[in-house]
Design a protein around this motif. Structure first.
Motif, PDB file in Angstrom:
ATOM      1  N   UNK A  60       0.735  -1.180   0.054  1.00  0.00           N
ATOM      2  CA  UNK A  60       0.094  -0.061   0.047  1.00  0.00           C
ATOM      3  C   UNK A  60       0.764   1.259  -0.012  1.00  0.00           C
ATOM      4  N   UNK A  61       1.820   1.240   0.827  1.00  0.00           N
ATOM      5  CA  UNK A  61       2.689   2.492   0.807  1.00  0.00           C
ATOM      6  C   UNK A  61       3.630   2.697  -0.334  1.00  0.00           C
ATOM      7  N   UNK A  62       4.041   1.576  -0.674  1.00  0.00           N
ATOM      8  CA  UNK A  62       4.777   1.752  -1.984  1.00  0.00           C
ATOM      9  C   UNK A  62       4.098   2.329  -2.971  1.00  0.00           C
ATOM     10  N   UNK A  63       2.994   1.884  -3.284  1.00  0.00           N
ATOM     11  CA  UNK A  63       2.196   2.400  -4.303  1.00  0.00           C
ATOM     12  C   UNK A  63       1.693   3.858  -4.151  1.00  0.00           C
ATOM     13  N   UNK A  64       1.443   4.160  -2.630  1.00  0.00           N
ATOM     14  CA  UNK A  64       1.347   5.410  -2.624  1.00  0.00           C
ATOM     15  C   UNK A  64       2.570   6.514  -2.904  1.00  0.00           C
ATOM     16  N   UNK A  65       3.707   6.066  -2.411  1.00  0.00           N
ATOM     17  CA  UNK A  65       4.817   6.713  -2.844  1.00  0.00           C
ATOM     18  C   UNK A  65       5.414   6.850  -4.328  1.00  0.00           C
ATOM     19  N   UNK A  66       4.957   5.870  -5.054  1.00  0.00           N
ATOM     20  CA  UNK A  66       5.156   5.649  -6.523  1.00  0.00           C
ATOM     21  C   UNK A  66       4.285   6.427  -7.318  1.00  0.00           C
ATOM     22  N   UNK A  67       2.772   6.382  -7.061  1.00  0.00           N
ATOM     23  CA  UNK A  67       1.777   6.925  -7.799  1.00  0.00           C
ATOM     24  C   UNK A  67       1.169   8.055  -7.419  1.00  0.00           C
ATOM     25  N   UNK A  68       0.883   7.920  -5.996  1.00  0.00           N
ATOM     26  CA  UNK A  68      -0.100   8.746  -5.497  1.00  0.00           C
ATOM     27  C   UNK A  68       0.400  10.128  -5.143  1.00  0.00           C
ATOM     28  N   UNK A  69       1.565  10.255  -4.306  1.00  0.00           N
ATOM     29  CA  UNK A  69       2.274  11.244  -3.674  1.00  0.00           C
ATOM     30  C   UNK A  69       2.787  12.216  -4.829  1.00  0.00           C
TER      31      UNK A  69
END
Length: 224
Positions: A60-69
């Motif tokens: 979850x956090x990896x996807x946030x940092x790669x795509x969302x943030x």
């Protein structure tokens, strides 16, 4: 600013495929797994709940940092400040879980770290649902929220599932190093590779480091 996403309907959040709904769904599952871990008496079942939580939290956090943030930093006033705050929470969770994975189940120090991780996860969820995601909701229309949700989900399904100190918090470094480390993590999860004992931990740590170095070298060669 829109109110916390916890209180809104699926339709208000852009539909079931919106990034806001997907985020909230994962957060609810994290909360369920933490409560399950605390409620269980059987050690094996507790460890299974903790393993499931760790895999979910890190993908979850990896996807946030790669795509969302990156989208938040481009689209939201104070986006840099807000994402930096969440990234710091992610790093603290990363460091604590790394310590947990080196300790035996039942160790009082391990249990204290687990509770600290749970508290940080809950803090992270509140920062995201009450502060960061409502600002993103104000900045993007429903169609963009759904497209962002699809991209985030695709990355989450192939992301690393364990802490790795070598992985930076921001693109492009996290994406580059995440590819080989994701394969390593998912093989470890699927086949139940043993990380107990000094020899097993040392071998797995060395393999993770070697994969990260190989990825970094490949990127440098490509740039030159």
């Amino acid at each position: 600013m829109s109110r916390t996403i916890e209180e809104q309907t699926v339709e208000q959040l852009g539909g079931p495929n919106s990034i806001l709904v997907r985020q909230r769904r994962d957060h609810a599952e994290m909360d369920r797994l933490m409560n399950l871990y605390r409620a269980l008496d059987d050690g094996e079942e507790r460890e299974r709940a903790l393993k499931d939580l760790v895999q979910l939290v890190f993908s979850h956090a990896f996807a946030e940092e790669s795509v969302l943030w990156p989208v938040v930093r481009r689209s939201v006033p104070e986006g840099e400040e807000l994402t930096s705050r969440v990234e710091e929470e992610h790093q603290q969770i990363n460091d604590l879980v790394s310590g947990i994975e080196r300790l035996d189940a039942g160790d009082p120090e391990r249990e204290a770290k687990v509770e600290r991780v749970f508290a940080l996860i809950q803090e992270d969820v509140r920062d995201e649902e009450d502060l960061l995601l409502p600002r993103l909701q104000d900045a993007l229309d429903s169609a963009r929220l759904r497209r962002l949700g699809a991209a985030w989900e695709a990355v989450r399904k192939s992301a690393p599932t364990h802490p790795h100190p070598v992985v930076p918090r921001r693109p492009p470094g996290n994406a580059v190093l995440g590819v080989p480390l994701s394969a390593y993590d998912r093989a470890r999860d699927a086949f139940g590779l043993d990380v107990s004992g000094a020899a097993g931990k040392k071998a797995l740590t060395g393999l993770a480091g070697a994969l990260a170095v190989a990825a970094a070298v490949a990127v440098l060669r490509k740039r030159h």
